[in-house]
Write an enzyme that holds these catalytic residues in place. Structure first.
Site, PDB file in Angstrom:
ATOM      1  N   TRP A  79      -3.085  -4.317   9.147  1.00 34.52           N
ATOM      2  CA  TRP A  79      -2.589  -4.124   7.790  1.00 34.52           C
ATOM      3  C   TRP A  79      -3.242  -2.937   7.068  1.00 34.52           C
ATOM      4  O   TRP A  79      -3.144  -2.829   5.838  1.00 34.52           O
ATOM      5  CB  TRP A  79      -2.775  -5.417   7.004  1.00 34.52           C
ATOM      6  CG  TRP A  79      -4.179  -5.958   7.078  1.00 34.52           C
ATOM      7  CD1 TRP A  79      -4.716  -6.725   8.079  1.00 34.52           C
ATOM      8  CD2 TRP A  79      -5.229  -5.733   6.137  1.00 34.52           C
ATOM      9  NE1 TRP A  79      -6.026  -7.001   7.807  1.00 34.52           N
ATOM     10  CE2 TRP A  79      -6.372  -6.409   6.618  1.00 34.52           C
ATOM     11  CE3 TRP A  79      -5.311  -5.043   4.932  1.00 34.52           C
ATOM     12  CZ2 TRP A  79      -7.593  -6.391   5.937  1.00 34.52           C
ATOM     13  CZ3 TRP A  79      -6.521  -5.028   4.248  1.00 34.52           C
ATOM     14  CH2 TRP A  79      -7.651  -5.704   4.766  1.00 34.52           C
ATOM     15  N   GLU A  97      -5.296 -14.598   8.379  1.00 34.83           N
ATOM     16  CA  GLU A  97      -5.775 -15.874   7.830  1.00 34.83           C
ATOM     17  C   GLU A  97      -4.791 -16.994   8.115  1.00 34.83           C
ATOM     18  O   GLU A  97      -4.951 -18.130   7.656  1.00 34.83           O
ATOM     19  CB  GLU A  97      -6.024 -15.744   6.324  1.00 34.83           C
ATOM     20  CG  GLU A  97      -7.329 -15.053   5.995  1.00 34.83           C
ATOM     21  CD  GLU A  97      -7.421 -13.639   6.558  1.00 34.83           C
ATOM     22  OE1 GLU A  97      -6.591 -12.798   6.177  1.00 34.83           O
ATOM     23  OE2 GLU A  97      -8.296 -13.388   7.392  1.00 34.83           O
ATOM     24  N   THR A 108       1.728  -5.775   4.071  1.00 37.11           N
ATOM     25  CA  THR A 108       1.058  -5.189   2.901  1.00 37.11           C
ATOM     26  C   THR A 108       0.771  -3.711   3.140  1.00 37.11           C
ATOM     27  O   THR A 108       0.618  -2.955   2.199  1.00 37.11           O
ATOM     28  CB  THR A 108      -0.271  -5.910   2.604  1.00 37.11           C
ATOM     29  OG1 THR A 108      -1.109  -5.828   3.769  1.00 37.11           O
ATOM     30  CG2 THR A 108      -0.044  -7.361   2.227  1.00 37.11           C
ATOM     31  N   ASP A 146     -15.719 -12.162   9.448  1.00 40.31           N
ATOM     32  CA  ASP A 146     -14.456 -11.587   8.938  1.00 40.31           C
ATOM     33  C   ASP A 146     -14.543 -10.085   8.681  1.00 40.31           C
ATOM     34  O   ASP A 146     -13.996  -9.572   7.711  1.00 40.31           O
ATOM     35  CB  ASP A 146     -13.988 -12.317   7.661  1.00 40.31           C
ATOM     36  CG  ASP A 146     -12.577 -11.881   7.251  1.00 40.31           C
ATOM     37  OD1 ASP A 146     -11.707 -11.776   8.127  1.00 40.31           O
ATOM     38  OD2 ASP A 146     -12.362 -11.615   6.056  1.00 40.31           O
ATOM     39  N   ARG A 157       0.794  -1.243   0.000  1.00 43.11           N
ATOM     40  CA  ARG A 157       0.000   0.000   0.000  1.00 43.11           C
ATOM     41  C   ARG A 157       0.813   1.274   0.000  1.00 43.11           C
ATOM     42  O   ARG A 157       0.281   2.346   0.223  1.00 43.11           O
ATOM     43  CB  ARG A 157      -1.013  -0.040   1.152  1.00 43.11           C
ATOM     44  CG  ARG A 157      -2.012  -1.142   0.946  1.00 43.11           C
ATOM     45  CD  ARG A 157      -3.187  -1.196   1.869  1.00 43.11           C
ATOM     46  NE  ARG A 157      -3.833  -2.464   1.601  1.00 43.11           N
ATOM     47  CZ  ARG A 157      -3.487  -3.622   2.195  1.00 43.11           C
ATOM     48  NH1 ARG A 157      -2.567  -3.640   3.127  1.00 43.11           N
ATOM     49  NH2 ARG A 157      -4.085  -4.737   1.842  1.00 43.11           N
ATOM     50  N   ASN A 182      -9.527  -9.262  11.944  1.00 39.67           N
ATOM     51  CA  ASN A 182     -10.372 -10.372  12.405  1.00 39.67           C
ATOM     52  C   ASN A 182      -9.672 -11.277  13.406  1.00 39.67           C
ATOM     53  O   ASN A 182      -8.465 -11.492  13.330  1.00 39.67           O
ATOM     54  CB  ASN A 182     -10.821 -11.217  11.208  1.00 39.67           C
ATOM     55  CG  ASN A 182      -9.649 -11.894  10.508  1.00 39.67           C
ATOM     56  OD1 ASN A 182      -8.896 -11.235   9.813  1.00 39.67           O
ATOM     57  ND2 ASN A 182      -9.492 -13.205  10.706  1.00 39.67           N
TER      58      ASN A 182
HETATM   59  O1  LIG Z   1      -6.207 -10.575   8.251  1.00 45.12           O
HETATM   60  C1  LIG Z   1      -5.254 -10.154   7.623  1.00 45.12           C
HETATM   61  O2  LIG Z   1      -4.087 -10.128   8.053  1.00 45.12           O
HETATM   62  C2  LIG Z   1      -5.547  -9.605   6.301  1.00 45.12           C
HETATM   63  C3  LIG Z   1      -4.530  -9.109   5.482  1.00 45.12           C
HETATM   64  C4  LIG Z   1      -4.880  -8.521   4.266  1.00 45.12           C
HETATM   65  C5  LIG Z   1      -3.732  -7.979   3.502  1.00 45.12           C
HETATM   66  O3  LIG Z   1      -2.648  -7.938   4.090  1.00 45.12           O
HETATM   67  O4  LIG Z   1      -3.812  -7.581   2.353  1.00 45.12           O
HETATM   68  C6  LIG Z   1      -6.248  -8.453   3.895  1.00 45.12           C
HETATM   69  C7  LIG Z   1      -7.188  -9.000   4.800  1.00 45.12           C
HETATM   70  N1  LIG Z   1      -6.826  -9.566   5.942  1.00 45.12           N
HETATM   71  C8  LIG Z   1      -8.594  -8.921   4.556  1.00 45.12           C
HETATM   72  O5  LIG Z   1      -9.385  -9.380   5.382  1.00 45.12           O
HETATM   73  C9  LIG Z   1      -9.075  -8.264   3.413  1.00 45.12           C
HETATM   74  O6  LIG Z   1     -10.268  -8.082   3.237  1.00 45.12           O
HETATM   75  C10 LIG Z   1      -8.130  -7.773   2.489  1.00 45.12           C
HETATM   76  C11 LIG Z   1      -8.321  -7.124   1.286  1.00 45.12           C
HETATM   77  C12 LIG Z   1      -7.100  -6.844   0.837  1.00 45.12           C
HETATM   78  C13 LIG Z   1      -6.779  -6.152  -0.401  1.00 45.12           C
HETATM   79  O7  LIG Z   1      -5.633  -5.688  -0.493  1.00 45.12           O
HETATM   80  O8  LIG Z   1      -7.639  -6.048  -1.293  1.00 45.12           O
HETATM   81  N2  LIG Z   1      -6.160  -7.299   1.671  1.00 45.12           N
HETATM   82  C14 LIG Z   1      -6.763  -7.868   2.717  1.00 45.12           C
END
Ligand SMILES: O=C(O)c1cc(C(=O)O)c2c(n1)C(=O)C(=O)c1cc(C(=O)O)[nH]c1-2
Ligand SMILES: O=C(O)c1cc(C(=O)O)c2c(n1)C(=O)C(=O)c1cc(C(=O)O)[nH]c1-2
Lengths: 604, 604
Positions: A259, A193, A175, A319, A131, A277
């Site tokens: 994140w 996750e 991220t 979630d 990001r 979550n």
């Molecule tokens: O629980 C996490 O650690 C985690 C990490 C990330 C991520 O790092 O991109 C996302 C999600 N969850 C998540 O729930 C989510 O909806 C999500 C969307 C995105 C994206 O970049 O479009 N990353 C993530």
């Protein structure tokens, strides 16, 4: 003579800002609308620019001025920085950084390409996204996918220092953009996750020494929570609140990752962000409120001590990560000037809080489709004060394991995900990229193995219209929101979820991108579309604006991916793959293909 | 009523053209400037368009109208086709084909993605390029890298037929566009760096049945040469001319591949193309003229029988493939109307021939740097008539194996490579993208193994200025050429080799792209730059133009690569890697990164 005077005064200004650098260089930089020095635009995450050369009258004439391919495909989130006459641009994994010379047609001044073990890619849940970069103290900060935080000399791209913030072998990845607040670099961790226990860490901007780390759960010493002073909805949280709503040791693999985007109020010296979550996605396996997952946090910048917390979705069953940005807007509410914090949560509620103390002011649905809860209990006297009132039918916990709970709105990716909203001080409104998606959710039992997926649910997503029965099939809306009253002011239908961050300007415009690839400009007051242009690929980047050589530019990364675009990005085809997102966005393939291009717009 | 009449007449026209389809549908299509139905624009390879909405007066206002990322990185050569309201777009390996709906914002109507064994990539000499698609009989033709020629239903993208034209295990690959002439699909073969014996093959457009195949060398039965009727500079070539200038069986691995552009004169029913370098690059190993490598060919379309041949570089010692396009322009020379064939050869000479019989009219250097030969002998009575007069100092054969012959101009990639020139009938001039590069060349002994490189020379390339001693360091020029007199009319310096194909229009403009990524428009008469735009990546594609909905568009693929861009494309760093090209273009990395984007321009 006039010119001489002018350049002399610029010199003085430059000296002043250098002098102030030790105090807070970024505070000065972010007030200069010509630059875009923070991934969030400013500390407050307003994503508002006073530039107005491009305005409602002339935006129809906008056109690309130049473009730059990053050399990488898959999801391009975030936005470039502009510091002086240099643009700093990042890419998804392998996380290349470019410094482009705006004085010389975007010539590449330097390029930094980290060597990362590609085994990190399979532990990234939602595409290989990154990001963005942060700037401070003459350095560019990059949080690599493999959790290495690097500080690069902004002039040369040479590595100044680096530090490992986590371990991909345990499912930990990066991220989020690093955030520089004053003299610290803050970084989060992803991996909810994979059972990663979330934390936010502050590093010294000079040398990368860790200053503090605050976990989302665990004993008070880990969470930096003061049982007596840290409050939740006005009340002290008590001892070890990060443990006592979990069974046994479950908090150790409890999620609550970090994140998203962070904001900072320099007067209060507080930082704001949300935790993700609880792990696993199977709620049956983790009884209790699972504190402090799904929580908004206010921490002292210097010590990390938590001032207040607010858990938005206790004992999550869907979630609904709380990582979305916290926008620090000052607003008049009920006649009083309030320092508010506004947050559009994945769970479909938009929250307005008093950011000084975490007092809950407004909590309303910002997508009428939201059905998992009727409302947030606003009765301060109620035992469920501040809690969403869950509708039993949509409780995946009540319905239980191996039962498919159907038609829950929003879907797991929320009424909004990481794509940041913006606040416009002139209209007093928020401009919010939203998802209009629902889901079926079937939890199942899963066991924890370090570095292995710890999801425990099968999902399938679809347009909200299928639940509403209104014959619509759009999966997104771009809305204007009044956070004082909790009401939608206008709403523009979008065929696909709006997965791009927005910016608004003093030119009366809101800019955002679409998953098919359009950069759009709409009238702040009416939402009327005034301009659109098809960029090379789907947009999940955040629009930004800057000025160079007397000209205002608007820039955005295109490159489809992220969770919504994971089908295209990772080449998945089964509808419930990609954590349930693939089917819902399958028709994206009729509009766009992978890419990775910055498009910079200007008036002719 | 007017409107009715109009559409009625359109109907009649449509019927007529359908009626003519069996005769020659493409002949009709290519006369409609709104479409771009051939990879070469027309049979004659003029790359000229009568469109003039965009002209010298208004081209400064040009701006991107829409863009499309192909989802693939590395070198994007060729150009899209436009048939009716559909655009057909191809990519480098893996050779995806898209059909885009111009009536619906470029929506993807269908996508074809072949499954190819990626082991073909290492046997592609000069990047994973593909030079485009052909259309005919309701089908889109793609020559995949692995030499499979596929015919796709233009409406649905469904495979109609396919045929294997070669075998990558033997070093045979496909990079050239297929060419549809009347009722045949012509395809070539690449692999001159792997000892592949070149051939051109005609397939029946209906079912893909092979009609004829003509080899570049071998017995007359293979070359389709008539010893008595096929002429070389006016004289019959005699028996087995494709064998008797080789030692022993060397012709069997003799090169002369056919990876360039082909043209067709429907009145003469002759096709024109050139054959590539003799294998190996070590001339000591293959004594003799090595016929018919480095040769221009005129063959009968229906039978493949050779009408005439002309060997441009007998016994090549520098890799001066003769595959560059043969442009069929009708010109007045010395007061007489001549059906000419004009060819800008890699060897630095531009040739004007009578295309009816192969008579040599003009042969002059189109880059003053050319030094390997003083001139082409134009004395019909001379025993060396038509032969370049080689300068001993630059003869890598004379200097011998393991000796580094230094400062040869042009470099192996020629004063021009595959990037096609164009002819403008209004000015009577040719517009030529050129290289201004020299080399050191050191041959060494090598032995043939099927599917293994059979190069036998180490090269290093550098700007021609280093040999000329004129302190310039540009490696390209964009020139206007008078093929009647053999003179440069004007020459625009370019920092890098111009590796993009050009198009000229009745609007008085020539368009081309640069390796840094600029699309440029210049005045046909003066060469004055009237417009430039930085596309996402370096341009090695060919600019084309079409009209849709009453608007003229100019389109070009960007995506750096090809031989010049091989350092970036394949991630090579040593200066003599990439067959010697890497060092010469190393500074390209300061301007651009990999990409793959179509940019479509229009007036606002
Ligand atoms: O629980 C996490 O650690 C985690 C990490 C990330 C991520 O790092 O991109 C996302 C999600 N969850 C998540 O729930 C989510 O909806 C999500 C969307 C995105 C994206 O970049 O479009 N990353 C993530
Ligand atoms: O001898 C051959 O078969 C062969 C093939 C190719 C090709 O297929 O691209 C090139 C060449 N040679 C070659 O000599 C050359 O200069 C060249 C440039 C390029 C390019 O696409 O930039 N291809 C090729």
């Amino acid at each position: 003579m006039h010119k001489l005077l002018l350049s002399a005064s610029v010199g003085v200004f430059a000296l002043l800002s250098f002098g102030a650098a030790h105090a807070d260089e970024l505070l000065t930089l972010q007030k200069d609308a010509k630059q875009w020095a923070l991934p969030t635009g400013d500390y407050a995450n307003l994503r508002y620019s006073t530039l107005k050369q491009i305005n409602t009258e002339n935006v129809g004439k906008l056109a690309p001025a130049w473009t730059f391919s990053t050399g990488v495909l898959r999801g391009h989130e975030g936005a470039p920085l502009v510091i002086g006459s240099v643009m700093y641009l990042h890419t998804p994994f392998p996380n290349i950084v470019y410094a482009l010379d705006l004085n010389d047609n975007g010539k590449i001044l330097w390029k930094y390409e980290p060597k990362q073990d590609p085994s990190v890619v399979p532990v990234m849940c939602c595409d290989t996204v990154n990001r963005g970069l942060a700037y401070g103290d003459g350095k560019i900060f990059l949080a690599q996918a493999d959790t290495t935080l690097v500080a690069l000399d902004a002039k040369t791209g040479k590595l100044v220092w680096s530090v490992k913030n986590g371990d991909p072998a345990k499912g930990q990845t990066s991220t989020a953009a690093p955030h520089v607040f004053k003299d610290k670099v803050l970084v989060g961790i992803a991996g909810g996750e994979f059972g990663v226990r979330g934390h936010i860490t502050a590093y010294d901007i000079k040398d990368g020494k860790q200053v503090w780390r605050g976990y989302s759960m665990g004993p008070d010493a880990d969470t930096l929570i003061d049982p007596d002073k840290t409050t939740h909805l006005g009340k002290p949280v008590g001892k070890d609140s990060g443990i006592n709503t979990w069974e046994g040791d479950q908090w150790q693999t409890g999620g609550g990752t970090t994140w998203g985007w962070y904001s900072y109020d320099p007067e209060l010296n507080l930082i704001y962000y949300g935790s993700g979550n609880p792990s696993t996605w199977n709620p049956k396996q983790r009884p209790g409120d699972n504190r402090w997952s799904m929580t908004l946090w206010a921490r002292d910048l210097d010590t990390g001590k938590a001032k207040w917390v607010y858990q938005l979705t206790p004992h999550d069953e869907w979630d609904y990560d709380a990582i979305n940005e916290v926008i620090l807007a000052d607003q008049k509410i009920g006649g009083a000037d309030r320092k508010t914090a506004v947050h559009f949560d994945r769970n479909g509620f938009a929250y307005t809080l008093d950011r000084t103390n975490g007092e809950l002011l407004v909590a309303e649905k910002y997508d009428p489709a939201v059905n998992w809860a009727t409302k947030v209990d606003m009765d301060k006297a109620s035992p469920t004060y501040g809690r969403p009132q869950v509708v039993a039918k949509y409780s995946t916990d009540k319905n239980g394991e191996d039962t498919n709970t159907q038609g829950v709105c929003p879907a797991a990716l929320g009424s909004k995900d990481e794509q940041p909203a913006s606040f416009n001080p002139e209209t007093g409104l928020f401009y919010v990229p939203t998802n209009h998606v629902c889901m079926d959710y079937e939890p199942f039992r899963v066991s924890y193995t370090a570095g292995q997926p710890y999801v425990g649910a099968t999902l399938e997503m679809f347009p909200a219209g299928r639940v509403l029965g209104d014959k619509t099939d759009n999966t997104g809306n771009f809305i204007a929101w009044d956070a004082r009253t909790g009401k939608i002011v206008w709403s523009d239908k979008e065929q696909f979820s709006v997965w791009s961050g927005t910016v608004t300007t003093a030119g009366g415009l809101a800019f955002y991108g679409t998953l098919e690839g359009y950069l759009k400009a709409v009238d702040l007051k009416t939402g009327k579309e005034l301009y659109k242009f098809k960029t090379p690929s789907g947009i999940i980047g955040n629009v930004m604006t800057y000025e160079h050589g007397g000209k205002q530019y608007v820039a955005v990364l295109s490159g489809v991916g992220g969770w919504a675009g994971i089908g295209l990005a990772a080449g998945l085809a089964k509808s419930n793959e990609g954590l349930g997102a693939v089917g819902n966005y399958a028709s994206l393939a009729n509009y766009t293909a992978l890419g990775g291009v910055l498009t910079v717009f200007a008036l002719p």
